[in-house]
Design an enzyme around this catalytic site. Structure first.
Site, PDB file in Angstrom:
ATOM      1  N   LEU A 132      18.473  49.472  24.066  1.00  0.00           N
ATOM      2  CA  LEU A 132      17.660  50.293  24.969  1.00  0.00           C
ATOM      3  C   LEU A 132      17.131  51.539  24.251  1.00  0.00           C
ATOM      4  O   LEU A 132      15.943  51.821  24.280  1.00  0.00           O
ATOM      5  CB  LEU A 132      18.519  50.687  26.187  1.00  0.00           C
ATOM      6  CG  LEU A 132      17.862  51.530  27.275  1.00  0.00           C
ATOM      7  CD1 LEU A 132      16.739  50.769  27.958  1.00  0.00           C
ATOM      8  CD2 LEU A 132      18.902  51.943  28.335  1.00  0.00           C
ATOM      9  N   GLU A 134      15.888  54.537  21.743  1.00  0.00           N
ATOM     10  CA  GLU A 134      14.956  54.669  20.619  1.00  0.00           C
ATOM     11  C   GLU A 134      15.101  56.091  20.071  1.00  0.00           C
ATOM     12  O   GLU A 134      15.665  56.956  20.740  1.00  0.00           O
ATOM     13  CB  GLU A 134      13.519  54.429  21.098  1.00  0.00           C
ATOM     14  CG  GLU A 134      13.323  53.022  21.639  1.00  0.00           C
ATOM     15  CD  GLU A 134      11.892  52.745  22.085  1.00  0.00           C
ATOM     16  OE1 GLU A 134      11.010  53.608  21.880  1.00  0.00           O
ATOM     17  OE2 GLU A 134      11.680  51.651  22.650  1.00  0.00           O
ATOM     18  N   SER A 139      17.977  59.742  26.424  1.00  0.00           N
ATOM     19  CA  SER A 139      18.204  60.155  27.813  1.00  0.00           C
ATOM     20  C   SER A 139      17.013  59.785  28.690  1.00  0.00           C
ATOM     21  O   SER A 139      17.176  59.342  29.826  1.00  0.00           O
ATOM     22  CB  SER A 139      18.433  61.670  27.885  1.00  0.00           C
ATOM     23  OG  SER A 139      19.660  61.988  27.268  1.00  0.00           O
ATOM     24  N   ARG A 273      59.963  68.343  19.783  1.00  0.00           N
ATOM     25  CA  ARG A 273      59.679  69.338  18.743  1.00  0.00           C
ATOM     26  C   ARG A 273      60.513  70.608  18.976  1.00  0.00           C
ATOM     27  O   ARG A 273      60.344  71.290  20.003  1.00  0.00           O
ATOM     28  CB  ARG A 273      58.185  69.670  18.798  1.00  0.00           C
ATOM     29  CG  ARG A 273      57.786  70.930  18.079  1.00  0.00           C
ATOM     30  CD  ARG A 273      57.665  70.697  16.603  1.00  0.00           C
ATOM     31  NE  ARG A 273      56.898  71.767  15.987  1.00  0.00           N
ATOM     32  CZ  ARG A 273      57.098  72.185  14.747  1.00  0.00           C
ATOM     33  NH1 ARG A 273      58.042  71.609  14.001  1.00  0.00           N
ATOM     34  NH2 ARG A 273      56.361  73.142  14.245  1.00  0.00           N
ATOM     35  N   GLU A 368      25.529  55.736  26.898  1.00  0.00           N
ATOM     36  CA  GLU A 368      25.320  55.240  28.269  1.00  0.00           C
ATOM     37  C   GLU A 368      25.041  56.363  29.266  1.00  0.00           C
ATOM     38  O   GLU A 368      25.483  56.332  30.410  1.00  0.00           O
ATOM     39  CB  GLU A 368      26.483  54.358  28.721  1.00  0.00           C
ATOM     40  CG  GLU A 368      26.452  53.014  27.992  1.00  0.00           C
ATOM     41  CD  GLU A 368      27.550  52.087  28.399  1.00  0.00           C
ATOM     42  OE1 GLU A 368      27.742  51.907  29.596  1.00  0.00           O
ATOM     43  OE2 GLU A 368      28.209  51.543  27.502  1.00  0.00           O
TER      44      GLU A 368
HETATM   45  N1  COS Z   1      19.522  51.010  40.137  1.00  0.00           N
HETATM   46  C1  COS Z   1      18.348  50.427  40.526  1.00  0.00           C
HETATM   47  N2  COS Z   1      17.142  51.070  40.436  1.00  0.00           N
HETATM   48  C2  COS Z   1      17.157  52.338  39.941  1.00  0.00           C
HETATM   49  C3  COS Z   1      18.343  52.985  39.537  1.00  0.00           C
HETATM   50  C4  COS Z   1      19.565  52.271  39.666  1.00  0.00           C
HETATM   51  N3  COS Z   1      20.735  52.823  39.305  1.00  0.00           N
HETATM   52  N4  COS Z   1      18.028  54.223  39.084  1.00  0.00           N
HETATM   53  C5  COS Z   1      16.699  54.358  39.209  1.00  0.00           C
HETATM   54  N5  COS Z   1      16.183  53.207  39.715  1.00  0.00           N
HETATM   55  C6  COS Z   1      14.769  52.947  40.050  1.00  0.00           C
HETATM   56  C7  COS Z   1      14.210  54.058  40.924  1.00  0.00           C
HETATM   57  O1  COS Z   1      14.478  53.810  42.303  1.00  0.00           O
HETATM   58  C8  COS Z   1      12.723  53.988  40.615  1.00  0.00           C
HETATM   59  O2  COS Z   1      12.171  52.910  41.331  1.00  0.00           O
HETATM   60  P1  COS Z   1      10.658  52.968  41.916  1.00  0.00           P
HETATM   61  O3  COS Z   1       9.765  53.041  40.708  1.00  0.00           O
HETATM   62  O4  COS Z   1      10.522  51.688  42.660  1.00  0.00           O
HETATM   63  O5  COS Z   1      10.584  54.198  42.762  1.00  0.00           O
HETATM   64  C9  COS Z   1      12.693  53.630  39.142  1.00  0.00           C
HETATM   65  O6  COS Z   1      13.973  52.990  38.864  1.00  0.00           O
HETATM   66  C10 COS Z   1      12.543  54.828  38.249  1.00  0.00           C
HETATM   67  O7  COS Z   1      13.602  55.727  38.528  1.00  0.00           O
HETATM   68  P2  COS Z   1      13.512  57.301  38.220  1.00  0.00           P
HETATM   69  O8  COS Z   1      12.242  57.848  38.780  1.00  0.00           O
HETATM   70  O9  COS Z   1      14.790  57.938  38.657  1.00  0.00           O
HETATM   71  O10 COS Z   1      13.346  57.301  36.622  1.00  0.00           O
HETATM   72  P3  COS Z   1      13.521  58.461  35.597  1.00  0.00           P
HETATM   73  O11 COS Z   1      12.682  58.173  34.433  1.00  0.00           O
HETATM   74  O12 COS Z   1      13.305  59.787  36.258  1.00  0.00           O
HETATM   75  O13 COS Z   1      15.069  58.256  35.210  1.00  0.00           O
HETATM   76  C11 COS Z   1      17.227  58.943  34.326  1.00  0.00           C
HETATM   77  C12 COS Z   1      15.793  59.294  34.771  1.00  0.00           C
HETATM   78  C13 COS Z   1      17.716  60.190  33.621  1.00  0.00           C
HETATM   79  C14 COS Z   1      18.098  58.675  35.536  1.00  0.00           C
HETATM   80  C15 COS Z   1      17.273  57.699  33.436  1.00  0.00           C
HETATM   81  O14 COS Z   1      16.283  57.784  32.427  1.00  0.00           O
HETATM   82  C16 COS Z   1      18.622  57.530  32.753  1.00  0.00           C
HETATM   83  O15 COS Z   1      19.578  57.035  33.333  1.00  0.00           O
HETATM   84  N6  COS Z   1      18.723  57.951  31.475  1.00  0.00           N
HETATM   85  C17 COS Z   1      19.895  57.761  30.645  1.00  0.00           C
HETATM   86  C18 COS Z   1      19.838  56.429  30.044  1.00  0.00           C
HETATM   87  C19 COS Z   1      20.979  56.080  29.215  1.00  0.00           C
HETATM   88  O16 COS Z   1      22.049  55.850  29.732  1.00  0.00           O
HETATM   89  N7  COS Z   1      20.745  56.017  27.897  1.00  0.00           N
HETATM   90  C20 COS Z   1      21.710  55.558  26.980  1.00  0.00           C
HETATM   91  C21 COS Z   1      21.286  54.215  26.481  1.00  0.00           C
HETATM   92  S1  COS Z   1      22.512  53.004  26.553  1.00  0.00           S
HETATM   93  S2  COS Z   1      23.799  53.507  25.209  1.00  0.00           S
END
Ligand code: COS
Length: 388
Positions: A132, A134, A139, A273, A368
């Protein structure tokens, strides 16, 4: 001996308690701290043994595909990660990445994709990876730039993925790429990419403070068949978030495993200890520290198993999983730091349990979803609920 009384909590069914007893015995006999000499070989061997013993069946969904149940049992996954992490960080890693790497297929894959990949993941015969992040989208997942274009009936990938656990040893990668149905989060899709496919290069191996297989991947005109797409085009972001909803809770459980091991080491040190003619544990400063550690561990455990139980009841769990991950990983860091302090200079010596844990825990506050992302997720959910 680690505290096991939490297993009496009402979050668990008896099958979970039985699973914990059996895994505890297996891990005691089969799992030891890795010496770090060859993490690739050690990881492959752990996946093979976890598969042969049946534990990886809990990492995938669908009995027909070798899963322990038809849906993911979050409490089982959390117990597995907690117990494995208490015995060996690499054993926990090997288990967790099989689940995270195949999670999108379990949750959203076609019957053919599930039949092709999940049985081998469950038996430990195929190693999975989740691609996932890049360089400029960790984040902020919706900012990812790795590109997927239609190529006749198939797809072609170009771009980069980094911090990919199991990079270099995986048999397949679930790759999230910008497919362009819409801007931002709605224009991302998920694809299965088999290792060895032309155009996929392991561009760099990355060494961490607590070593495990990790790499940067480069895709250059990497052609995929039509059936590499998971779910529908544009659904990739949601598939990634749903996968993370399961595995973020399990990161919390792994942090708990580390914290419990550190607490045991702290107790051992404090009660043996000699200091100023008494034992370390006789001092109120030590007692206050032990009380703080134990309370931090129980708070984290309550949040973790609450989130796991709630997900298993088919309830939304985004906020609860974020709370668990944030509290358990930050709490475990504090517990481990306190344990190292009680061990004094000895705690700094390479290979000591607390030194190893001090290195192991750090990544969990980042991967994550960093602690800061979890706070954003919690606050957004609270505010949305308040506005509704
Ligand atoms: N389950 C299902 N759908 C989800 C969801 C979830 N847990 N979280 C968000 N969505 C959906 C939203 O409802 C939204 O849907 P619609 O487009 O239909 O409205 C869509 O996904 C986009 O969500 P959102 O607007 O919240 O997106 P953002 O870009 O603002 O997301 C965060 C921000 C920070 C929450 C997200 O980018 C994130 O979790 N980042 C961290 C990622 C991560 O863990 N990275 C590490 C990689 S793996 S080691």
């Amino acid at each position: 001996m680690a505290d096991e009384t939490y297993r009496d909590w009402p979050f668990f069914d008896d099958r979970h308690r039985q699973l914990a007893i059996e895994l505890e015995a297996w891990a005691e006999a089969q799992v030891a701290d890795d010496d770090g000499a060859d993490v690739d070989a050690a990881c492959r061997e752990l996946v093979r043994r976890l598969g042969a013993a049946g534990w990886l069946a809990h990492a995938v969904a669908g009995r027909a595909h070798g899963g322990a149940g038809d849906v993911i049992d979050t409490r089982a996954i959390c117990l597995l990660r907690e117990i494995l992490a208490r015995h060996s960080g690499l054993a926990d890693f090997a288990f967790a990445m099989q689940g995270l790497g195949s999670g999108a297929i379990s949750l959203a894959g076609s019957a053919a994709q599930q039949a092709r990949y999940l049985p081998r993941v469950a038996r430990g015969e195929a190693i999975a990876a989740f691609a996932l992040s890049e360089p400029e989208a960790g984040s902020d997942v919706a900012a990812l730039a790795c590109k997927a274009e239609r190529d006749g009936a198939g797809h072609v990938l170009n771009g980069c993925k980094t911090w990919i656990s199991n990079g270099g040893i995986a048999d397949f990668y679930v790759v999230f790429a910008r497919s362009g149905e819409a801007p931002g989060a709605r224009g991302i899709s998920a694809y299965i990419v088999d290792a060895g496919r032309p155009g996929l290069e392991i561009a760099e191996r990355i060494d961490l403070i607590a070593p495990h297989p990790l790499a940067r991947l480069e895709f250059t005109n990497c052609r995929l068949p039509a059936d590499a797409l998971i779910g529908r085009g544009g659904e990739g972001f949601k598939i990634a978030m749903r996968t993370l909803d399961v595995f973020r809770t399990s990161v919390a459980a792994a942090a708990l495993g580390y914290a419990r091991r550190a607490f045991d080491a702290a107790l051992e040190r404090a009660t043996t200890r000699p200091m100023f003619g008494r034992k370390l544990a006789d001092f109120q400063l030590t007692q206050a520290r032990l009380a703080q550690m134990a309370t931090t561990i129980d708070s984290a455990a309550l949040l973790t198993y609450r989130a796991a139980w709630q997900r298993d009841r088919r309830r939304g769990v985004t906020r609860e999983a974020a709370m668990a991950k944030w509290a358990a990983t930050e709490g475990a860091q504090q517990v481990i730091d306190a344990a190292l302090q009680l061990w004094g200079g000895l705690g700094l010596v390479s290979g000591q349990t607390v030194e190893r844990l001090y290195r192991e825990i750090r990544a969990l506050r980042i991967y994550e979803g960093a602690s800061e992302v979890q706070q954003i997720v919690i606050a957004r959910d609270l505010l949305a609920a308040a506005a509704a």
